[in-house]
Design an enzyme around this catalytic site. Structure first.
Site, PDB file in Angstrom:
ATOM      1  NE  ARG A  56     -12.437  -7.214   1.220  1.00  0.00           N
ATOM      2  CZ  ARG A  56     -11.757  -8.408   1.995  1.00  0.00           C
ATOM      3  NH1 ARG A  56     -10.917  -8.253   2.044  1.00  0.00           N
ATOM      4  NH2 ARG A  56     -12.626  -9.730   1.271  1.00  0.00           N
ATOM      5  CE1 TYR A 109     -15.352  17.985   8.532  1.00  0.00           C
ATOM      6  CE2 TYR A 109     -14.710  15.767   8.881  1.00  0.00           C
ATOM      7  CZ  TYR A 109     -15.633  16.706   8.343  1.00  0.00           C
ATOM      8  OH  TYR A 109     -16.639  15.822   7.771  1.00  0.00           O
ATOM      9  CG  ASP A 181      -6.679  15.850   9.787  1.00  0.00           C
ATOM     10  OD1 ASP A 181      -6.353  16.148   8.991  1.00  0.00           O
ATOM     11  OD2 ASP A 181      -7.896  15.847  10.004  1.00  0.00           O
ATOM     12  CE  LYS A 206     -12.311  17.854   3.219  1.00  0.00           C
ATOM     13  NZ  LYS A 206     -12.934  16.934   3.135  1.00  0.00           N
TER      14      LYS A 206
END
Length: 386
Positions: A56, A109, A181, A206
């Site tokens: 982690r 978005y 973004d 993406k």
């Protein structure tokens, strides 16, 4: 090759392949291995081997990706997450506190809007909407409590363009940080940190991954102190990218430049065809000279990307019918893969903004133009439009 070593590379095509991609010291493997491991043998109590103790906190495959991301965006620290929204959530919790205010775009978005409106607002962060393509609107939305200005450019799904350098000046003047973004453009086409952004956000799902086979997110910080704060919260909150997902994104990034060239070339041809079609009322693509953001996009982007939206005669039902008739364009959410996708934002990706200031037109169709032969794509759109 570490992020520091990659500073000697001038061209992003080279950085995409080599940054973070150190040959394996044990075998000489030229691709970083998938370290599918949860814990690490320590060299005595408190003696971490290479800085690794628990995956982690850090994992060598994820480190390779994070170094690559920082180099691509020209930032000081890259961090990889389980999804784009996990990255955004970490950013907001790291940099905001109750009572703070954020300016968000009026064309964002849907998942980003939902995060602000239905999650972050519940713990006392205020937000307001502005047309970020209009600097005066951004200035008017800023309050004494504004700590972040959030920008998407090109935006999703209306392909709006924001002048990053101008909004960066507004943010600095307000004592706020600028978040960009960069998912639609990718670092190959646009470099927000060089234009004044403090943090860059990506959905790695993406264009960065590029093959519709992985979900991931990223933050890249321009400043080392912000990077440390984000890294603390990444570890404390735990929504990290797994090693196999990190490996898939790292593999995808190697071909990012050649893919983005073809995406942009194909999308330009598609947009030109749509402007001539009698059943199309409006085409939204920053590469078109008539696009209101064309000049700014030409200044801050290397090319105009692979996303095209358009509106059709006949309203919502006609738009849905176009989506249903497409054959080569696959009906599906998401974007940025090698295959072309088509969707109806109002009913699909942006259903969460219905009734808000971010509601999208009902007659809108969004295309993620892939890297297939463009003549096949054009033929499919011709038959889908009827």
């Amino acid at each position: 090759m570490s992020h520091q070593d990659s500073s000697s590379f001038e061209h992003l095509e080279t950085i995409a392949i080599h940054a973070g991609n150190t040959a394996d010291p044990l075998t000489g493997a030229v691709v970083p291995p998938i370290y599918q491991v949860s814990t690490y043998k320590q060299d005595g109590v408190g003696g971490l081997r290479g800085g690794y103790e628990y995956s982690r906190s850090a994992n060598p495959t994820r480190t390779a990706l994070e170094d690559n991301l920082a180099a691509l965006e020209g930032g000081r620290r890259g961090l990889a997450f389980a999804s784009g929204l996990a990255a955004e959530d970490c950013l907001l919790r790291a940099l905001l506190k109750p009572g703070d205010h954020v300016v968000i775009p009026n064309d964002a978005y849907g998942g980003t809007f939902r995060l602000f409106a239905r999650v972050v607002a519940r713990w006392g962060v205020e937000w307001s909407v502005a047309d970020t393509s209009d600097p005066a609107a951004v200035r008017a939305a800023v309050t004494p409590a504004t700590r972040l200005i959030w920008v998407e450019t090109p935006s999703n799904p209306l392909l709006g363009i924001t002048d990053i350098a101008v909004v960066a000046e507004i943010a600095r003047g307000a004592g706020a940080r600028l978040v960009v973004d960069n998912t639609f453009a990718s670092p190959y086409l646009q470099q927000p940190i060089a234009l004044g952004a403090d943090v860059v956000v990506h959905s790695l799902t993406k264009y960065m991954g590029g093959h519709s086979d992985v979900v991931g997110g990223a933050l890249v910080a321009a400043d080392a102190a912000i990077g440390e704060e984000l890294a603390f919260h990444q570890n404390a909150m735990g929504a990290i990218a797994g090693p196999f997902d990190s490996w898939l994104v790292l593999r995808g990034i190697k071909t990012l430049p050649v893919r983005m060239d073809r995406h942009s070339e194909n999308a330009g041809r598609v947009a030109e065809m749509l402007t001539r079609h009698p059943k199309v009322t409006r085409v939204l693509y920053p590469g078109l000279p008539e696009h209101p953001g064309h000049g700014i996009a030409a200044k801050q982007m290397k090319a105009f990307g692979g996303m095209v939206s358009f509106q059709v005669e006949g309203g919502e039902e006609a738009a849905v019918a176009v989506c249903d008739r497409a054959r080569l364009f696959t009906l599906g959410e998401s974007l940025g893969g090698v295959e072309s996708l088509i969707e109806h934002p109002g009913r699909m990706t942006h259903a969460s903004v219905a009734g808000s200031a971010l509601e999208v037109p009902a007659d809108l169709v969004r295309l993620s133009v892939g890297i297939e032969a463009v003549d096949d794509l054009l033929a499919d759109l011709e038959q889908a439009l009827g």
